[in-house]
Write an enzyme that holds these catalytic residues in place. Structure first.
Site, PDB file in Angstrom:
ATOM      1  N   HIS A  45       1.358   0.258  46.867  1.00 50.91           N
ATOM      2  CA  HIS A  45       0.595   1.358  46.254  1.00 50.91           C
ATOM      3  C   HIS A  45      -0.641   1.754  47.055  1.00 50.91           C
ATOM      4  CE1 HIS A  45      -2.119  -1.713  44.368  1.00 50.91           C
ATOM      5  NE2 HIS A  45      -2.984  -0.733  44.484  1.00 50.91           N
ATOM      6  N   ASP A  99       5.646  -4.087  44.370  1.00 48.58           N
ATOM      7  CA  ASP A  99       4.477  -3.485  45.012  1.00 48.58           C
ATOM      8  C   ASP A  99       4.143  -4.206  46.319  1.00 48.58           C
ATOM      9  OD1 ASP A  99       2.279  -1.905  45.406  1.00 48.58           O
ATOM     10  OD2 ASP A  99       1.004  -2.938  43.949  1.00 48.58           O
ATOM     11  N   SER A 194      -6.849  -4.440  46.611  1.00 45.86           N
ATOM     12  CA  SER A 194      -5.390  -4.415  46.542  1.00 45.86           C
ATOM     13  C   SER A 194      -4.830  -4.793  47.905  1.00 45.86           C
ATOM     14  CB  SER A 194      -4.900  -3.004  46.223  1.00 45.86           C
ATOM     15  OG  SER A 194      -5.192  -2.657  44.916  1.00 45.86           O
TER      16      SER A 194
END
Length: 240
Positions: A45, A99, A194
């Site tokens: 993502h 992800d 992330s």
């Protein structure tokens, strides 16, 4: 859904030589981990909201302590291509249990006392609740802050029981492909972290994926990571 480090401290120089800062137009967007001289592992993502037409804008910075200084140890390498897991998106719906993304670097990183490759886990093992882990990155240091931290921060976290994650996140959490950490309201990963690896007993077990929307220090919802060991076959088919 993006994920800085909350409640952490400056990481010791040279303590995390595998860490990568993923940048678009010289601006930090995500963390990552060097797993081969020319491959970085991160979250899929990271490029969802940051898609750029010219891939030359995506770069990886290795060997950095302060990403807003030009340090002589830093290596800035353009990304040749990004390879998202094929199941990370289906019919324009994102599946966060896939992800995961590999970045193929244009040139090989020079391995030295500032930059090293992080070995992947050997096989897919169960992770135990309460295992002590840590995560590092250049993300925001405050739950509502947008500014990335200049200096790499690190924080210690404990793994949460998968059943608790499933209970809270329901269909968003897949216990085969994901793991999660306890949210105590004081220590967390946050915006800009992330893609950073969760390290447990020196082994990279997870990739920071998502946290409670808009509040990284929410105490009810565990923080979620994609489980690296589940994806070993996919990673190996690409990096060889």
């Amino acid at each position: 859904m993006e994920s800085g480090i909350i409640g952490g401290k400056d990481a010791k120089p040279l303590s995390r030589r595998y860490m990568a800062s993923i940048q678009i137009a010289k601006s930090h967007i995500c963390g990552g981990m060097l797993i081969k001289e020319d491959y970085v592992l991160t979250a899929a993502h990271c490029l969802n909201n940051n898609v750029c037409s010219d891939q030359d804008h995506i770069e990886v910075v290795l060997g950095a302590q302060n990403i807003n200084k030009v340090e002589k140890n830093q290596q800035r390498i353009p990304v040749m291509k990004h390879i998202k897991h094929p199941l990370s998106e289906h019919n324009n719906e994102k599946d966060y249990s896939y992800d995961i993304m590999l970045l193929k670097l244009k040139n090989k990183a020079k391995l030295n006392k500032f930059v090293k490759v992080m070995p992947l886990p050997k096989k897919n093992r169960k992770t135990r609740a309460n295992t002590k882990c840590s995560i590092a990155g250049w993300g925001s240091k405050s739950p509502k802050g947008d500014k990335a931290s200049d200096v790499m921060q690190e924080v210690k976290l404990k793994l949460q029981d998968n059943s608790k994650c499933k209970e809270m996140w329901q269909w968003y959490f897949n216990s085969e492909r994901m793991i999660c950490s306890v949210s105590d309201g004081k220590h967390a990963f946050c915006k800009g972290d992330s893609g950073s690896p969760l390290i447990c007993n020196t082994i990279p077990q997870g990739i920071a994926s998502y946290t409670f929307d808009g509040n990284c220090t929410n105490t009810e919802y565990p923080q979620v990571y994609v489980k690296i060991s589940y994806f070993l076959p996919w990673i190996k088919t690409i990096i060889g």
